[in-house]
Design an enzyme around this catalytic site. Structure first.
Site, mmCIF file in Angstrom:
data_model
loop_
_atom_site.group_PDB
_atom_site.id
_atom_site.type_symbol
_atom_site.label_atom_id
_atom_site.label_comp_id
_atom_site.label_asym_id
_atom_site.label_seq_id
_atom_site.Cartn_x
_atom_site.Cartn_y
_atom_site.Cartn_z
ATOM 1 N N ASP A 45 -7.804 5.350 -3.159
ATOM 2 C CA ASP A 45 -9.141 5.391 -2.540
ATOM 3 C C ASP A 45 -10.183 5.949 -3.510
ATOM 4 O OD1 ASP A 45 -8.122 4.598 -0.039
ATOM 5 O OD2 ASP A 45 -7.757 6.671 0.588
ATOM 6 N N HIS A 73 -8.327 0.843 -3.550
ATOM 7 C CA HIS A 73 -7.796 0.586 -2.208
ATOM 8 C C HIS A 73 -8.922 0.305 -1.226
ATOM 9 C CE1 HIS A 73 -5.757 2.153 1.642
ATOM 10 N NE2 HIS A 73 -5.138 1.026 1.332
ATOM 11 N N ARG A 74 -8.920 -0.877 -0.638
ATOM 12 C CA ARG A 74 -10.000 -1.346 0.251
ATOM 13 C C ARG A 74 -11.346 -1.212 -0.479
ATOM 14 N NH1 ARG A 74 -8.160 2.107 5.657
ATOM 15 N NH2 ARG A 74 -5.933 1.854 5.351
ATOM 16 N N LYS A 81 -3.194 -9.224 6.663
ATOM 17 C CA LYS A 81 -3.000 -8.164 7.657
ATOM 18 C C LYS A 81 -3.226 -8.745 9.056
ATOM 19 C CE LYS A 81 -3.180 -3.396 7.520
ATOM 20 N NZ LYS A 81 -2.128 -2.847 6.671
ATOM 21 N N GLU A 125 -4.300 -8.457 0.789
ATOM 22 C CA GLU A 125 -3.245 -8.118 1.753
ATOM 23 C C GLU A 125 -3.497 -8.905 3.036
ATOM 24 O OE1 GLU A 125 -2.679 -3.991 2.981
ATOM 25 O OE2 GLU A 125 -1.425 -4.706 4.644
ATOM 26 N N ASP A 159 -8.023 -6.107 2.794
ATOM 27 C CA ASP A 159 -7.218 -6.574 3.931
ATOM 28 C C ASP A 159 -7.883 -7.801 4.546
ATOM 29 O OD1 ASP A 159 -5.367 -4.154 4.090
ATOM 30 O OD2 ASP A 159 -7.354 -3.227 4.197
ATOM 31 N N GLU A 213 -7.861 -3.958 -4.003
ATOM 32 C CA GLU A 213 -7.065 -4.373 -2.851
ATOM 33 C C GLU A 213 -7.984 -4.485 -1.641
ATOM 34 O OE1 GLU A 213 -4.507 -3.387 0.826
ATOM 35 O OE2 GLU A 213 -6.337 -2.456 0.105
ATOM 36 N N HIS A 233 -9.597 -3.897 8.022
ATOM 37 C CA HIS A 233 -8.277 -3.268 8.090
ATOM 38 C C HIS A 233 -7.729 -3.112 9.509
ATOM 39 C CE1 HIS A 233 -5.355 0.036 8.265
ATOM 40 N NE2 HIS A 233 -4.958 -0.421 7.094
HETATM 41 O O1 G3P Z 1 -1.758 -2.500 0.020
HETATM 42 C C1 G3P Z 1 -1.509 -1.137 0.116
HETATM 43 C C2 G3P Z 1 -2.051 -0.588 1.401
HETATM 44 O O2 G3P Z 1 -3.315 -1.147 1.618
HETATM 45 C C3 G3P Z 1 -1.171 -0.854 2.583
HETATM 46 O O3 G3P Z 1 -1.541 -0.135 3.699
HETATM 47 O O4 G3P Z 1 -2.621 0.172 5.856
HETATM 48 O O5 G3P Z 1 -3.879 0.676 3.794
HETATM 49 O O6 G3P Z 1 -3.402 -1.667 4.405
HETATM 50 P P1 G3P Z 1 -2.934 -0.245 4.461
HETATM 51 MG MG MG Z 2 -4.230 -2.796 2.739
#
Ligand code: G3P
Ligand code: MG
Length: 252
Positions: free
Chosen positions: A243, A19-20, A123, A121, A48, A46, A61
């Site tokens: 994470d 995540h990120r 965003k 993603e 943003d 993943e 993000h």
């Molecule tokens: O893609 C899953 C997650 O990243 C969505 O929420 O706010 O962390 O971008 P956020």
């Molecule tokens: Mg995200």
């Protein structure tokens, strides 16, 4: 301009997606963080995608700069030239001082060179949904290809996913959802979604199956402990967005 290409979505999601990058381990959405994530053995990340005031697609993000850089103000009101000078690592740990906010283009090049799959993603800052989606798709067209690893485009914004489907139907799409809000099944069908990425707390015992019955894969975000991961995998979830991919990969 509409992009043509072979459908890329036959591949399966890996069990773990960083995540990120690995936001619990290294500064999120940075190349230094992505390198650290790759060292853990994770094969899909993943990130943003967001626009600067002058419409460069950066990997970032928040809508504002304060939390993850030494800058201030709204991303949508700051130029790429100004953002590129900011420190995006020092807030996380002193050894990351000098880390920069990356462009999506450079990040995709790094992933391709290292054979890493990616979940982009989209965003957008409020009001910039169309422009953010179109620019992100342009960057993807220029920096990814059909023989590259899996790319999945996700968004909480339906307009962004509609544009992805219209402009680049060959890239798999993921519906992002906080609570599996009313209409999510229709959205999956209309978008021909490859996967649904839902908040882990909204899964319960049957959601993963509901998703799979629609022909999509189920991914849960953001899961940072082994107990919850076990419960989600038992409920049939295909993939965990975390994470701490290092911790989960060591356990798997
Ligand atoms: O893609 C899953 C997650 O990243 C969505 O929420 O706010 O962390 O971008 P956020
Ligand atoms: Mg995200």
């Amino acid at each position: 301009m509409k992009q043509e290409g072979k459908i890329q979505g036959m591949k399966k999601l890996p069990k773990i997606i960083g995540h990120r990058g690995a936001a619990g381990l290294a500064p999120e959405n940075t190349l230094a963080g992505f390198r650290k994530t790759v060292e853990t053995g994770v094969r899909m990340i993943e990130l943003d995608a967001k626009l600067t005031s002058d419409s460069h697609v950066i990997v970032f993000h928040d809508e504002t700069l304060e939390r993850t850089t030494d800058g201030q103000g709204a991303v949508a009101e700051t130029s790429y030239e100004a953002i590129a000078k900011l420190d995006a690592g020092r807030w996380f740990a002193p050894e990351y001082e000098g880390t920069r906010v990356p462009l999506l283009s450079d990040t995709l090049d790094y992933f391709r060179e290292n054979d890493i799959a990616v979940n982009v993603e989209i965003k957008p800052c409020p009001g910039r949904e169309r422009e953010t989606a179109l620019k992100t798709l342009e960057v993807l067209a220029a920096h990814w290809s059909e023989d590259a690893p899996l790319v999945v485009i996700s968004s909480f914004q339906r307009l962004c996913l509609d544009l992805a489907q219209e402009q680049a139907p060959h890239w798999p799409r993921a519906l992002l959802t906080h609570h599996f809000e009313d209409g999510w099944k229709e959205a999956v069908k209309e978008l021909k979604a490859y996967s649904v990425h839902g908040n882990f707390a909204a899964f319960g015992k049957t959601r993963a199956m509901d998703v799979q019955l629609l022909g999509a894969q189920a991914a849960a975000y953001t899961v940072n402990d082994i107990e919850t991961t076990k419960i989600l995998f038992s409920a049939g979830v295909d993939s965990i967005i975390t994470d701490r991919p290092d911790m989960l990969a060591a356990w798997l």
